[in-house]
Design an enzyme around this catalytic site. Structure first.
Site, PDB file in Angstrom:
ATOM      1  N   CYS A  53      96.439  -2.341   0.146  1.00 17.00           N
ATOM      2  CA  CYS A  53      95.329  -2.810  -0.681  1.00 17.00           C
ATOM      3  C   CYS A  53      93.988  -2.253  -0.198  1.00 17.00           C
ATOM      4  O   CYS A  53      93.008  -2.254  -0.934  1.00 17.00           O
ATOM      5  CB  CYS A  53      95.302  -4.329  -0.738  1.00 17.00           C
ATOM      6  SG  CYS A  53      95.317  -5.081   0.871  1.00 17.00           S
ATOM      7  N   ASN A  54      93.935  -1.794   1.050  1.00 18.43           N
ATOM      8  CA  ASN A  54      92.681  -1.294   1.597  1.00 18.43           C
ATOM      9  C   ASN A  54      92.591   0.217   1.698  1.00 18.43           C
ATOM     10  O   ASN A  54      91.537   0.748   2.050  1.00 18.43           O
ATOM     11  CB  ASN A  54      92.436  -1.888   2.990  1.00 18.43           C
ATOM     12  CG  ASN A  54      91.866  -3.277   2.897  1.00 18.43           C
ATOM     13  OD1 ASN A  54      91.121  -3.586   1.975  1.00 18.43           O
ATOM     14  ND2 ASN A  54      92.242  -4.135   3.824  1.00 18.43           N
ATOM     15  N   ALA A 193      94.199 -32.999  -1.342  1.00 20.32           N
ATOM     16  CA  ALA A 193      95.111 -31.865  -1.508  1.00 20.32           C
ATOM     17  C   ALA A 193      94.447 -30.702  -2.239  1.00 20.32           C
ATOM     18  O   ALA A 193      95.012 -30.123  -3.158  1.00 20.32           O
ATOM     19  CB  ALA A 193      96.362 -32.324  -2.244  1.00 20.32           C
ATOM     20  N   GLU A 195      92.424 -26.795  -2.173  1.00 17.93           N
ATOM     21  CA  GLU A 195      92.928 -25.476  -1.777  1.00 17.93           C
ATOM     22  C   GLU A 195      92.888 -25.250  -0.258  1.00 17.93           C
ATOM     23  O   GLU A 195      93.872 -24.821   0.349  1.00 17.93           O
ATOM     24  CB  GLU A 195      92.087 -24.397  -2.474  1.00 17.93           C
ATOM     25  CG  GLU A 195      92.768 -23.045  -2.497  1.00 17.93           C
ATOM     26  CD  GLU A 195      91.876 -21.973  -3.103  1.00 17.93           C
ATOM     27  OE1 GLU A 195      92.052 -20.826  -2.713  1.00 17.93           O
ATOM     28  OE2 GLU A 195      91.006 -22.301  -3.925  1.00 17.93           O
TER      29      GLU A 195
END
Lengths: 426, 271
Positions: A53-54, A193, A195
């Site tokens: 991804c980089n 609850a 993220e």
């Protein structure tokens, strides 16, 4: 004599935007085909592609000719249907030692967005495996990539480049591990609850905690997260009682005021037989009253504390960069030595071949002057003489390969003195 | 030979402590085995030094504070080595070895060449008594060190400092456990020491001189560690409170070894 060069052409998170990186990213399914396309262009004997991804990078081995890089840029533009590979501001090209250093830095996590991250090492390994399976690697890349993987492991083992938590949730787990040695015996209560709380609980679950309770103002959400994480949902009204049983409390609600205070916790501590109780409050505004810190064996840490840990760990990683670079420099030296020995090998083989041909021709021409029973001795004598004549030149070549002193000059001299090039043509 | 060993031994401990200090600050596991080898070699040298003194003096060298300090240093070193093997944690070594080094340096500085053997010292009961006392005091010293480390990490986390102490020391739970284990060993050996001492006194002098200052301080130490362990078992005291109690017990021993030996007359001195 054929001179070769190692090149890398690529773009990464430093040189290109996410949009640009997306355009040239290569899926694992497509990679093998692209490797063969590049190799079959005829310029490159070995090719490896690394796409994460980089970064997207192409490592190639080919003749020393800058024009060929222009051809490669064009080819990549065609395969990716973009013009990005022709833009020098976005892409980078490194050759020989710089290319080797770049790969070693990538494998060590020094070139990553988060310094020292470990995922890149397995990505380099995967890239090399795909290229090997596609038959686009040879002796140079087989050695180079195996060395790169070795360097990546060495840097992580011998330095602290990959040490310490570098995210809020992993910092919470690190902190919990500084209070309780074995998290698998611990019970955790997650209040809220959302993220971030969910992510922290996931990190703790990865440490195989004993039991996880989840409470939320909306009970259905608690049930949902409990189902996902393998915990037990708890009605919000009864979480206070549960604090007497658990070891770690993660709080991440949207409450505008404290939901846990000293009046609640103090009486519970005797019921807990004074066992340590650790609160991780990642809510803003805070859920846990700071006065709780006054209670013996109660530990309270907030999001700022976790940020401090993350920042300190990142700084520690940065401090390890010189040590990592020293390891890389040493390994580059060894790899270059190996490359030099590779350049000398064909010269030695040619010399052997040339002398052997002369010897055989002369023996054939003159053996009529000897008795047949002496022919075997003649073979032995001439072979021995040939080895003795060759001993010093070969030793000098090997020595030059090892020390690098005037290596190219000696190789060129050997080619000229013994007319080795013409032999190949013959 | 023994004079050379007297100098070599503190030098050895200084080197090992320096290596463990480097280990603490660098947190590199690269030379982990090398550290253990260096420590084992130094302890081996210490054992050889002890053997040489026994051969020279013809008795177990426990007749002066300097000799006791050296024996405590050796016992602490062996106990620490055992802990390191069990926990596989090397970052606490610098603290234990610093104390050992100080003890050995003081011992080497003040130790005399030897005294004439005292007939009293040839009793096996006396040897057992002193051996138990040395092991007990060493275990208590180790327990005090782990109590100190516990408090350092405790306040580091409570105060959200996250200093080098936080990154290098093992979990509070581990430090607490080692503190209690060492304290339990120290208390047991001290109990054994007191019982053997009383029996030896009765057999040797036909009386029990309980008002001897060293015996009094031994009783106080024993009492403090009794309270520490009872509080831990019965009242579930927190690690912090237990740590403070252990440290006060250790201070009592330090007072016993310095004030009592140098300022008060006691039969524990052997002329």
């Amino acid at each position: 004599m054929k001179a070769f060069e190692i090149y890398v052409i690529g773009l990464n998170h430093k040189s290109a935007s996410l949009d640009q990186r997306e355009c040239v990213a290569v899926s694992p399914q497509r990679l093998s085909g692209l490797l063969n396309t590049i190799q079959s262009s005829g310029h490159w004997s070995e090719v490896v592609g690394l796409s994460t991804c980089n970064r997207t990078e192409w490592y190639v081995v080919g003749p020393t000719n800058p024009e060929l890089i222009r051809c490669l840029r064009t080819l990549l533009n065609i395969t990716d249907t973009v013009e990005l590979w022709s833009e020098p501001e976005i892409t980078y090209v490194k050759k020989h030692t710089d290319a080797v250093r770049h790969l070693f830095r990538v494998a060590s996590g020094l070139d990553s967005q988060v310094i020292g991250e470990s995922q890149i090492l397995s990505q380099v390994k995967d890239a090399f495996t795909v290229a090997m399976e596609a038959n686009t690697t040879g002796p140079i890349f087989n050695n180079l990539f195996q060395t790169a993987l070795h360097v990546g492991k060495r840097v992580r083992t011998e330095t602290e480049i990959g040490a310490g938590a570098i995210s809020i949730s992993s910092a919470a787990v690190e902190l919990a591990n500084k209070i309780f040695s074995d998290l698998s015996k611990r019970t955790v209560l997650l209040i809220g609850a959302g993220e971030t709380g969910d992510l922290t609980a996931q990190h703790l679950q990865a440490k195989e905690i004993k039991t996880l309770y989840i409470t939320n103002r909306t009970f259905s959400r608690a049930e949902e997260v409990a189902g996902k994480l393998g915990g037990y949902p708890l009605p919000f009204e009864s979480f206070a009682e549960k604090i007497a049983e658990v070891d770690i409390v993660i709080s991440a609600t949207n409450s505008p005021h404290y939901i846990v205070d000293t009046d609640l916790v103090k009486p519970l501590m005797s019921r807990r037989q004074n066992r340590p109780l650790f609160f991780i409050d990642i809510a803003v505004p805070r859920d846990i009253d700071p006065q709780l810190r006054r209670i013996d064996n109660v530990f309270v840490n907030y999001i700022d504390d976790l940020n401090t840990i993350v920042q300190k760990n990142l700084n520690l990683r940065k401090e390890e960069i010189p040590a990592a670079n020293r390891i890389i420099q040493g390994e580059i030296g060894q790899y270059k030595d190996w490359l030099k020995s590779l350049e000398v090998k064909p010269v030695i083989a040619s010399l052997h071949k040339k002398f052997e041909n002369v010897r055989k021709t002369e023996v054939e021409k003159n053996k009529k002057y000897f008795h047949q029973e002496d022919w075997e001795d003649l073979e032995k004598l001439t072979t021995s003489l040939m080895k003795k004549f060759l001993h010093i030149p070969l030793m000098q070549l090997r020595e030059a390969a090892q020390n690098g002193n005037g290596q190219m000059k000696r190789i060129e001299a050997a080619y000229e003195l013994f007319n080795l090039g013409s032999d190949d043509e013959e | 030979m023994i004079d050379l060993l007297k100098i070599l031994l503190p030098v050895g401990y200084v080197i090992v402590t320096a290596l463990y200090t480097w280990r603490f600050f660098s947190d590199s596991r690269r030379f982990g085995t090398g550290l253990i080898i260096a420590l084992v070699l130094t302890l081996g040298l210490h054992i050889f030094y002890l053997y040489s003194r026994i051969t020279l003096l013809q008795h177990f060298p426990t007749t002066s504070p300097a000799e006791l300090l050296s024996l405590i240093a050796l016992a602490m070193g062996i106990i620490y080595l055992w802990i390191e093997f069990r926990l596989n944690v090397q970052t606490t070594g610098v603290f234990v070895l610093s104390v050992i080094t100080v003890f050995q340096v003081l011992s080497s500085a003040f130790i005399t060449s030897g005294r004439l053997p005292d007939p009293l010292l040839s009793s096996p009961l006396f040897s057992l008594h002193t051996s138990a006392a040395i092991l007990g005091y060493s275990a208590i010293a180790i327990s005090a060190l782990y109590a100190t480390l516990y408090l350092l990490l405790f306040y580091d986390i409570k105060g959200s400092k996250f200093s080098i102490v936080y990154s290098r020391l093992p979990a509070l739970e581990v430090l607490d456990s080692m503190h209690i284990k060492a304290a339990t060993a120290g208390f047991s050996f001290l109990t054994f020491t007191i019982i053997l001492g009383i029996v030896w006194l009765k057999l040797t002098f036909d009386q029990v001189l309980l008002l001897d200052w060293k015996i009094v301080t031994a009783f106080i130490t024993w009492g403090i560690f009794g309270v520490v362990l009872a509080s831990y078992r019965l009242f579930r005291w927190s690690g912090k409170r237990l740590a403070y109690f252990s440290l006060s017990g250790f201070m009592t021993i330090v007072i016993s070894l310095t004030v009592v030996n140098y300022f008060l007359t006691s039969f524990h001195r052997f002329p």
